[in-house]
Design an enzyme around this catalytic site. Sequence first.
Site, short mmCIF file in Angstrom:
data_model
loop_
_atom_site.label_atom_id
_atom_site.label_comp_id
_atom_site.label_asym_id
_atom_site.label_seq_id
_atom_site.Cartn_x
_atom_site.Cartn_y
_atom_site.Cartn_z
N TYR A 24 37.59 -6.86 -11.73
CA TYR A 24 37.36 -8.18 -12.32
C TYR A 24 36.62 -8.14 -13.65
O TYR A 24 36.47 -9.19 -14.29
CB TYR A 24 36.59 -9.07 -11.33
CG TYR A 24 37.33 -9.26 -10.04
CD1 TYR A 24 38.47 -10.06 -9.98
CD2 TYR A 24 36.91 -8.63 -8.87
CE1 TYR A 24 39.16 -10.23 -8.80
CE2 TYR A 24 37.59 -8.80 -7.68
CZ TYR A 24 38.72 -9.60 -7.65
OH TYR A 24 39.41 -9.77 -6.48
N HIS A 81 45.89 -17.06 -0.76
CA HIS A 81 46.76 -16.42 0.22
C HIS A 81 46.64 -17.01 1.62
O HIS A 81 47.36 -16.58 2.53
CB HIS A 81 46.44 -14.92 0.29
CG HIS A 81 46.07 -14.35 -1.03
ND1 HIS A 81 46.97 -14.22 -2.07
CD2 HIS A 81 44.88 -13.93 -1.52
CE1 HIS A 81 46.34 -13.72 -3.13
NE2 HIS A 81 45.07 -13.54 -2.81
N ASP A 88 48.11 -28.40 -0.36
CA ASP A 88 48.45 -29.80 -0.13
C ASP A 88 47.61 -30.73 -0.99
O ASP A 88 48.10 -31.75 -1.47
CB ASP A 88 48.30 -30.15 1.34
CG ASP A 88 49.39 -29.54 2.21
OD1 ASP A 88 50.38 -29.00 1.66
OD2 ASP A 88 49.26 -29.61 3.45
N HIS A 101 44.74 -15.99 -12.23
CA HIS A 101 44.08 -14.89 -11.52
C HIS A 101 43.67 -13.84 -12.54
O HIS A 101 44.46 -13.48 -13.41
CB HIS A 101 45.01 -14.27 -10.47
CG HIS A 101 45.37 -15.23 -9.39
ND1 HIS A 101 44.51 -15.53 -8.36
CD2 HIS A 101 46.47 -16.00 -9.23
CE1 HIS A 101 45.09 -16.43 -7.57
NE2 HIS A 101 46.27 -16.73 -8.08
N ILE A 102 42.46 -13.36 -12.42
CA ILE A 102 41.92 -12.38 -13.37
C ILE A 102 42.68 -11.06 -13.28
O ILE A 102 43.04 -10.47 -14.29
CB ILE A 102 40.42 -12.18 -13.10
CG1 ILE A 102 39.67 -13.49 -13.39
CG2 ILE A 102 39.86 -11.02 -13.93
CD1 ILE A 102 38.24 -13.52 -12.89
N ARG A 112 48.05 -9.98 -1.12
CA ARG A 112 47.73 -10.76 -2.32
C ARG A 112 48.97 -11.19 -3.09
O ARG A 112 48.88 -12.02 -4.00
CB ARG A 112 46.80 -9.97 -3.24
CG ARG A 112 45.43 -9.73 -2.65
CD ARG A 112 44.49 -9.13 -3.68
NE ARG A 112 43.31 -8.58 -3.05
CZ ARG A 112 42.23 -9.28 -2.73
NH1 ARG A 112 42.18 -10.57 -2.98
NH2 ARG A 112 41.19 -8.69 -2.15
#
Length: 150
Positions: A24, A81, A88, A101-102, A112
């Site tokens: 990350y 996930h 919803d 997403h990084i 994932r």
Amino acid sequence: MNRRILLVNGPNLNLLGVREPEIYGTATLADVERIATDAAARHGFDLRAVQSNHEGVLIDAIHDARQDCAGIVINPGGLTHTSVVLRDALSGVALPVAEVHISDVSAREQFRAFSYVRDVAAVHVVGEGVAGYATAVNLLVEVIAGRAEG
């Protein structure tokens, strides 16, 4: 038209900068929020940021966005996930969504690769590091502008 974007960061993203920096990076959540805020400002938008490790808090923030936001940028973290209810909520508010997403989640563990958010998001940005938040904001603004014209 509302001139605000909601930025939602899910569980564990408060640990950016210390959690698995090899995946990350070393940027913090504050850095992410600044990057997204600056990108939004370049388009004349304000940005409201929320991060929580609690799914219900995120859902409430998404519901509240109906009142004053033009779109949502979301990094659902691990809820990507697992959470049908988050998906919803995003679908239910009928605002354009950018999923970010990084890391390149599809190149990591098999679980994932699946995203409950993917089919309700107009924009998908993965694997660009924290710079991906600016990309997501920029692309979401294009979607918002297209809705305003149409």
